[in-house]
Scaffold this motif. Structure first.
Motif: not given
Length: 171
Positions: A19-23, A37-42, A47-50
């Motif tokens: 998650v930290d790297i994706m953020y 359309g990509q999630a950008r907020d932490y 939630v996406l990773a989960e």
């Protein structure tokens, strides 16, 4: 779960540690410039990773894969696979910290080969912004052909194992 390995990379499920790297890369202008359309907020990335942590390689449902360095398991990018009617659409984002090292080409080549071996009847498509020259060069290097601009997607379409007649029927 590890989907596959290449010489330098592991293609595996997304994990909470990613998650930290994706953020970091999803919020960097170099990576975010051409992403829609990509999630950008932490919290949304968490939630996406989960939600995606148990995805499987399949044409029954979309799946997301982390691309990580084999030596350290550090995530360097992500690939999203979306099955369609007779097609497999691939999208990808690689961290600005790891671009220009051949990781996108290496991981996509491996995953495309795996998917084509399992689902040889499927054509492959990818969409990119017409201004995204690095992505266009990558797709061409991967053997994709420029199928033209698709107004409904507001993107340039590239296809592999896809002929012009099929493209016209789909769009």
């Amino acid at each position: 779960m590890i989907f596959m390995e290449t010489d330098r990379l592991v293609i595996r499920n997304i994990e909470p540690k990613d998650v930290d790297i994706m953020y970091d890369y999803r919020n960097n202008e170099i990576c975010a410039r051409y992403q829609r359309g990509q999630a950008r907020d932490y919290d949304r990335i968490r939630v996406l990773a989960e939600r995606r942590k148990d995805d499987r390689v399949s044409v029954k449902a979309p799946f997301m894969a982390a691309v990580a360095l084999k030596e350290s398991d550090e995530m360097v990018g992500e690939i999203v696979v979306v099955p369609g009617e007779g097609t497999i659409s691939l999208g990808y984002t690689f961290s600005f910290r790891h671009q220009r090292k051949g990781y996108a080409y290496e991981s996509l080549t491996g995953l495309i080969n795996l998917l084509h071996e399992r689902y040889p009847e499927r054509a492959f498509v990818s969409f990119t912004e017409p201004e995204n020259e690095p992505s266009i060069a990558l797709l061409k290097k991967l053997g994709y052909k420029d199928m033209g601009y698709v107004p409904s997607e507001k993107s340039q379409m590239f296809g592999k194992w896809l002929n012009q007649a099929e493209k016209t029927e789909r769009v």
